[in-house]
Design a protein around this motif. Sequence first.
Motif: not given
Length: 245
Positions: A93-97
């Motif tokens: 979730l901390d990785v940008p899409p």
Amino acid sequence: MDRLTRARERLYGTSPSGTTRAMCLRLVKAGHWEALASLYQAVQSELGLPAPAISVSAVSGQRGYGLWFALAEAVPLPQAGDFLTALHGRYLLDVPPACLTFDLEAAAAQVVPMLDPETGRWSAYIDPTLGAMFADEPWLEMAPNPDKQADLLAALECIKPEAFQQALARLQQLTSGEATAPLVDLPALNAPQARLASGAQFADPKSFLLAVMNDTAVSAELRVQAAIALLPHFGPSPTPGDSGH
């Protein structure tokens, strides 16, 4: 057929139209090694799946890391997409899409390693223990050794159908917030967490670790870890012939 081709065919093979045996989750920006390494560990320790392959790539649109999952039997493409989406929702979730892409084509696995003619750099499978070395430059400057690439793939196993369906169900529960305890069929690696959640009988951490160490239902690996953690609480064992004086 050379060793590398045979190794890729064993893991990723070919699939009927609309299905796949290969799934790749790509982190397409440099600097995300820690996130990928955590996911690599989690799919094994929390989901009970065999280790996936890890690749680096300098190809435009794919520059970064890839985590490759090999299935023993093909699954429909939407189901494979659901699996990767659930992994993202649970662990990344901390990785940008914008830094994340999915690849569900088995053919994609057949072009690693590959030269990017624009940069002269190579994509390749890598040893997970060396992943941090590629954090800033996730590619190879020279062509990788085909036999070493084959060795990396030969050490991997495909995900069996039952294990995949169980992991997918578990992930969907976790990402929907409905799961509060491990599934009963997950490996014993999860057993201590389940006991801890309901372990009011343990008055202190030492008592809990003793229980884990002596519980034959827990994996041998975790029992050994519990024993190591307990060592400071006990004096050295007497040597043979020691009278205790």
